[in-house]
Design an enzyme around this catalytic site. Structure first.
Site, PDB file in Angstrom:
ATOM      1  N   SER A 152      -9.803  -0.936   6.926  1.00 35.05           N
ATOM      2  CA  SER A 152      -9.352  -0.895   5.330  1.00 35.05           C
ATOM      3  C   SER A 152      -8.443  -1.944   4.890  1.00 35.05           C
ATOM      4  CB  SER A 152      -8.431   0.679   5.340  1.00 35.05           C
ATOM      5  OG  SER A 152      -9.163   1.611   5.027  1.00 35.05           O
ATOM      6  N   SER A 178      -9.628   1.259   2.625  1.00 38.06           N
ATOM      7  CA  SER A 178      -8.871   2.156   1.651  1.00 38.06           C
ATOM      8  C   SER A 178      -7.832   1.462   0.976  1.00 38.06           C
ATOM      9  CB  SER A 178      -8.358   3.392   2.304  1.00 38.06           C
ATOM     10  OG  SER A 178      -7.286   2.881   3.477  1.00 38.06           O
ATOM     11  N   LYS A 217       0.877  -1.351  -0.005  1.00 35.11           N
ATOM     12  CA  LYS A 217      -0.105  -0.170  -0.006  1.00 35.11           C
ATOM     13  C   LYS A 217       1.079   1.336  -0.160  1.00 35.11           C
ATOM     14  CE  LYS A 217      -3.928   1.883   2.353  1.00 35.11           C
ATOM     15  NZ  LYS A 217      -4.860   1.723   3.741  1.00 35.11           N
TER      16      LYS A 217
HETATM   17  N1  GLN Z   1     -13.281   3.674   5.881  1.00 36.97           N
HETATM   18  C1  GLN Z   1     -12.523   4.269   7.182  1.00 36.97           C
HETATM   19  C2  GLN Z   1     -12.168   5.504   6.998  1.00 36.97           C
HETATM   20  O1  GLN Z   1     -12.618   6.168   6.001  1.00 36.97           O
HETATM   21  C3  GLN Z   1     -11.408   3.194   7.577  1.00 36.97           C
HETATM   22  C4  GLN Z   1     -10.271   3.530   6.517  1.00 36.97           C
HETATM   23  C5  GLN Z   1      -9.039   2.922   7.202  1.00 36.97           C
HETATM   24  O2  GLN Z   1      -9.021   1.788   7.713  1.00 36.97           O
HETATM   25  N2  GLN Z   1      -7.709   3.480   6.883  1.00 36.97           N
HETATM   26  O3  GLN Z   1     -11.467   6.040   7.733  1.00 36.97           O
END
Ligand code: GLN
Length: 432
Positions: free
Chosen positions: A129, A105, A30
């Protein structure tokens, strides 16, 4: 194929050692995980030109174990999103259905595994994410206990919530990657060895735990994490849990009343931490700098106006507001109370059950563009994943089956530093 799906922001190879437990394996990392000499953007224009001078501990551990890193995977900007559509480099598409999002994400990471472009991937999980894109793409994702995996070199979004975690095609492969990246790191003071933790197995072997043996295991099924979920998702997940019961597990309904407040608490805490963590992007030290001849405040504002996307700005504003004098007690402190309550609820549940099972995501993968104009709807999709981050617990998403041809993920959450039980139960789900 990979060009169409927009899996990678940067395709560049970092060779690993010749041998080791992951020799010959390819990995997508990532793009918020630092790679020495290889551009690391966080999916943001702010860091478009940023090349880190050092690698994250997890990257060194992977290459030391023989893995080859083949590229930096697309992601929601700074990890803020559930669809990989907030990336400044365009959305990633879901390999199962390219008109749908891969989740987020860590969407590029999960989609790269699902598309067969890589053997393994790393994501980061602040509020789901790793698990969300694993569920949406039909692969396996593990969110480790807070402190099991080093965050050194992970560019922070909300540091009290997030962990780096592996994504793979099978539970055993994800567990083998966890074996390599887990363990204390002198560069991250929040890491701990499972041997220092009461009740945890001092010498975990995560890959060996994927033995599919759930005989005698007690699985708690919290009604709150099924209420309001898409019926097709609920049905698929209930079938998978019934299958575990057929293999000798005991299932029991439980209640986790606090989780109804998890999303609200998560978004207050995550945006508060983000407003502080992202203050460093000032146009002086990193990446983008606006062409401004104003004073420092003007140049700072211009740089951030240009460098950050809409979702990141929204969250910096929300977090700054939640922490401001006069509102701190009303929002931030309340959210911390809710966080403590979530932790207590899980502690109480684990007195009676070994793992907690639920849908990973309450919905099927969104169509591209569907949730972009409706941030609240996107936030609510994190209802089932955020509790494990608030409580710092290990969690996994494993494919439970399909509904209307789309993947559905089953989530299992376990007690602190007991990833082995979570992995064992998940590997039994795969055996159906
Ligand atoms: N969807 C969640 C957010 O937007 C989780 C994102 C994540 O785990 N980085 O914060």
């Amino acid at each position: 194929m990979s060009a169409d799906l927009n899996l990678f922001i940067t395709e560049e190879t970092i060779d690993g050692e010749d041998d080791g437990p992951l020799a010959g394996r390819t990995v997508a990392v990532k793009d918020n995980i630092s790679t020495a000499g290889v551009r690391t953007t966080c999916g943001s224009e702010m860091l478009d030109g940023y090349v880190p001078p050092y690698s994250a501990t997890v990257v060194d551990r992977l290459t030391d174990a023989g893995a080859t890193i083949v590229g930096k995977a697309n992601m929601d900007e700074f990890g803020m999103g559930t669809t990989t559509e907030t990336s400044a480099f365009g959305p990633t598409r879901n390999p199962v259905d390219p008109e749908r999002v891969p989740g987020g994400s860590s969407g590029g990471s999960a989609a790269a595994v699902a598309a067969g472009e890589v053997d393994l991937a790393l994501g980061s999980d602040t509020g789901g994410s790793v698990r969300c894109p694993a569920a949406f793409c039909g692969v396996v994702g593990i969110k480790p206990t807070y402190g099991l995996v080093s965050r050194y070199g992970l560019i922070a979004y909300a540091n009290s919530l997030e962990q780096i975690g592996p994504i793979a095609g099978t539970v055993e492969e994800a567990a083998a990657a966890l074996d390599v990246i887990a363990g204390p790191d002198p560069n991250d003071g929040t890491t701990r060895a499972p041997s220092e933790v009461d009740g945890a197995n001092g010498n975990p072997d995560y890959a060996a735990a994927a033995d599919g043996d759930v005989d005698g295991l007690t699985i708690g099924v919290p009604t709150e994490l099924f209420d309001g979920a898409d019926e097709r998702v609920v049905e698929t997940v209930e079938d998978a849990i019934a299958e575990l019961a057929a293999q000798g597990a005991e299932t029991t309904e439980i209640s986790l009343p606090s989780v109804e407040h998890a999303v609200q608490a998560y978004y207050v805490i995550a945006t508060s931490e983000a407003s502080s963590n992202l203050a460093r992007f000032d146009g002086v030290r990193y990446g983008h700098r606006a062409d401004s001849d104003g004073n420092w405040n003007e140049a700072f504002a211009a740089t951030r106006e240009e460098g950050f996307g809409a979702e990141v700005k929204r969250r910096i504003l929300l977090g700054t507001y939640a922490l401001s004098a006069g509102y701190h007690d009303k929002y931030y402190k309340k959210a911390q109370d809710a966080r403590a309550w979530v932790r207590q609820d899980f502690d109480a549940a684990f007195a009676d059950v070994d793992v907690v099972a639920s849908p990973t995501m309450p919905v099927l993968p969104f169509e591209l563009g569907e949730s972009l104009d409706d941030p609240l709807r996107m936030y609510l999709a994190d209802a089932n994943t955020t509790p494990a981050n608030l409580a710092n617990l290990p969690a996994i998403s494993v494919p439970a089956g399909e509904a209307d041809g789309l993947p559905v993920g089953l989530q299992l959450v376990g007690p602190k530093f007991d990833e082995e039980t979570v992995i064992r139960a998940a590997s039994a789900v795969e055996e159906r």
